[in-house]
Design an enzyme around this catalytic site. Structure first.
Site: not given
Ligand code: 13P
Length: 255
Positions: A8, A10, A101, A103, A172, A178, A216
């Site tokens: 992803n 982002k 997601h 976010e 997740e 992150g 992560s």
């Molecule tokens: P990270 O791997 O940066 O923690 O992000 C995970 C994520 O949100 C994947 O959709």
């Protein structure tokens, strides 16, 4: 089952950076996939779909990488400024769309019902929704992790009926995204098992639904997470932008 490793990206990338990343990925994939098969996808910003297609036409190894979106509209067409429909994604041979997601839930107020509608739109055109569920740190500390993820998944099951076996589910934990903090393999497995049981109550095909972990995941921790019985892959944020790390995760999944 064959594991799925999905990057992803982002809101990262540029024409130049994408080309460099995808050509390095194409270069490393044949080796990473040499021991066993693994499904690989990159969920990239929609403006770069055409670039992905053009690069895939010139780099045969990219055939092993499926194109994914990071979101899709809950509506099919019409006066919804700024939205991208599932049919538009399909025009670019998009195979996956992340929906729900954290976010999007957090910064765009997406509700369980909207996430369920998005999954429905994707399924209607043959795109596999990667449905994200996960608890915040406050919810984990309050002991409500199971309740939260079950509520989030229940909305998607309710709206999608027997098609639920066609989704990919991503656990997740919000506190692991992150942050460099990963759920321990035992913590992640415990939630995956809860989700598997919930799917089993809705479909006889629950055992073939991929339940992937995100938060992560990196080159160092991927193998142990992927060794858990109900962890069928990974949804990779930060590490998907570093080709060597992403390839290591693919190798761990293809072991
Ligand atoms: P990270 O791997 O940066 O923690 O992000 C995970 C994520 O949100 C994947 O959709």
């Amino acid at each position: 089952m064959t594991k799925l490793i999905a990057g992803n990206w982002k809101m990262n990338g540029s024409l130049a950076a994408n080309e460099a990343l995808l050509s390095a990925l194409a270069g490393g994939l044949p080796t990473a996939l040499s021991s066993a098969p693994c499904d690989v996808a990159v969920c990239i910003p929609a403006p770069y779909f055409a670039q992905f297609q053009a690069l895939a036409a010139t780099m045969p190894a990219l055939a092993a990488v499926a194109l994914g979106a990071q979101d899709v509209s809950g509506q099919s067409a019409g006066a919804f400024t700024g939205e991208v429909s599932a049919a538009m994604l399909k025009d670019f041979a998009c195979r996956y769309a992340i929906v729900g997601h954290s976010e999007r839930r957090q910064y765009h107020g997406e509700t369980d019902a909207l996430v369920a509608a998005k999954a429905q739109q994707a399924l209607a055109v043959g795109i596999t929704p990667i449905v994200c569920v996960g608890e915040t740190l406050a919810e984990r500390e309050a002991g409500t992790t199971t309740e939260v993820v079950k509520r989030q998944l229940a909305a998607v099951i309710h709206a999608n009926g027997h098609c639920i076996s066609e989704i990919v589910l991503a656990y997740e934990p919000v506190w692991a995204i992150g942050t460099g903090k990963t759920a321990s393999p035992e913590e992640a497995q415990a939630v995956h098992a809860v989700l598997r049981a919930q799917l089993a109550a809705a479909t006889e095909h629950a055992s073939r639904v991929k339940i992937i972990y995100g938060g992560s995941m990196n080159a160092a921790n991927a193998a142990i997470l992927l060794a858990q019985p109900d962890i069928d892959g990974g949804l990779i944020g930060g590490a998907s932008l570093k080709v060597a790390d992403f390839l290591s995760i693919v190798s761990a999944a293809a072991a």
